[in-house]
Scaffold this motif. Structure first.
Motif, PDB file in Angstrom:
ATOM      1  N   GLY A  39       1.118  -1.285  -0.077  1.00 13.18           N
ATOM      2  CA  GLY A  39      -0.181   0.348   0.123  1.00 13.18           C
ATOM      3  C   GLY A  39       0.680   0.972  -0.188  1.00 13.18           C
ATOM      4  N   CYS A  43      -0.300   4.662   5.089  1.00 18.84           N
ATOM      5  CA  CYS A  43      -1.894   4.157   4.946  1.00 18.84           C
ATOM      6  C   CYS A  43      -1.134   3.256   5.786  1.00 18.84           C
ATOM      7  CB  CYS A  43      -1.912   2.702   3.424  1.00 18.84           C
ATOM      8  SG  CYS A  43      -1.045   1.456   3.392  1.00 18.84           S
ATOM      9  N   ARG A 215      -4.996   0.394   2.479  1.00 16.86           N
ATOM     10  CA  ARG A 215      -5.096   1.291   1.952  1.00 16.86           C
ATOM     11  C   ARG A 215      -6.187   2.439   3.403  1.00 16.86           C
ATOM     12  NH1 ARG A 215      -4.805   4.147  -2.520  1.00 16.86           N
ATOM     13  NH2 ARG A 215      -3.871   2.425  -3.408  1.00 16.86           N
TER      14      ARG A 215
END
Ligand SMILES: Nc1ncnc2c1ncn2[C@@H]1O[C@H](COP(=O)(O)OP(=O)(O)OP(=O)(O)O)[C@@H](O)[C@H]1O
Ligand SMILES: [Mg+2]
Length: 232
Positions: A39, A43, A215
């Motif tokens: 990610g 994140c 995320r």
């Protein structure tokens, strides 16, 4: 299960604003699993790894390592539990600058019931395995990035942990060394170890059995399409 993260969440409360770094993340890893958490920057990858490693208590949710909740242990017991069960590889190596390669590899010290002689042999075996024998007496400042990271990997494996946690272990490496380090992680998993790797590097994906995408502190799981069950 070797590692279970059950709906773990972490909010950092800073001077002015609270940052919801990780929200309700669940990941399970068994023996031989190699999971890459991918990610973008910020994140929550390092936060997940710190919680998994018994270094940062989640605000809510559970962390179980081999069925044990490390945060339920008193600090001393937690530290020795960590040194027996977990190897941690940091992005910036974190080698001790005034110790040579052998001394760095030996620096986690004795854990469990291992004798000093056994630990010494294990360190020498790892140094050999990671192609560092010719650099055994060198200080970290005299090593290439790849050699430093291989030293950090050897140190993480000194006490033969079941679980290896790696935070961007290839962040400072060129292609060749990246492949070598990822190859070692894969080999560790193939020999029955468990690897949780966090990275933003796409090159890690084909080495892992499974990729978890993170995320804004939340996950979406999928199998790695490039990895066939037959090959691992
Ligand atoms: N000690 C802290 N205090 C306050 N906020 C923090 C702290 N550590 C991290 N954060 C914030 O929490 C969020 C997640 O941070 P984290 O370090 O887990 O991200 P990351 O995915 O590892 O990023 P990177 O790829 O850049 O290493 C970020 O927004 C970061 O700014
Ligand atoms: Mg990070």
């Amino acid at each position: 299960m070797v590692l279970q993260l059950e709906q773990v969440s972490k909010t950092y409360v800073g001077h002015s604003t609270a940052v919801h770094a990780v929200s309700d993340v669940s990941i399970e890893l068994g023996a031989g699993d190699f999971v890459a958490v991918q990610g973008p920057s910020g994140c929550g990858k390092s936060t997940v790894l710190l919680m998994a490693g018994g270094l940062l208590q989640p605000d809510s949710g559970n962390v179980l390592i081999g069925g044990t909740n490390p945060y339920g242990l008193p600090p001393d017991a937690r530290a020795s539990f960590r040194s027996i069960s977990i190897g941690f590889v940091f992005q910036q190596f974190h080698l001790v600058p005034y110790l040579n390669v052998l001394e760095n590899v030996l620096s986690p010290g004795l854990a469990g019931t291992n004798s000093p002689e056994h630990v010494r042999q294990r360190a020498e075996h790892l140094i050999e395995h990671f192609r560092l024998a010719h650099r055994q007496d060198h200080l970290p400042g005299e090593l290439s990035s790849g050699e430093r990271q291989r030293t950090a990997l050897a140190r993480a494996l000194l006490n033969s942990p079941q679980l290896l946690l790696a935070d961007e272990p290839t962040g400072n490496l060129d292609r060749e060394n990246t492949d070598a380090v990822l190859g070692y992680l894969k080999e560790f998993a193939e020999s029955g170890g468990t690897v949780l790797l966090v990275t933003h590097d796409d090159r890690a994906v084909p080495f892992a059995k499974r990729t978890v995408h993170l995320r804004d502190g939340r996950t979406t799981n999928h199998m790695n399409p490039g990895f066939s069950a037959a090959s691992g």
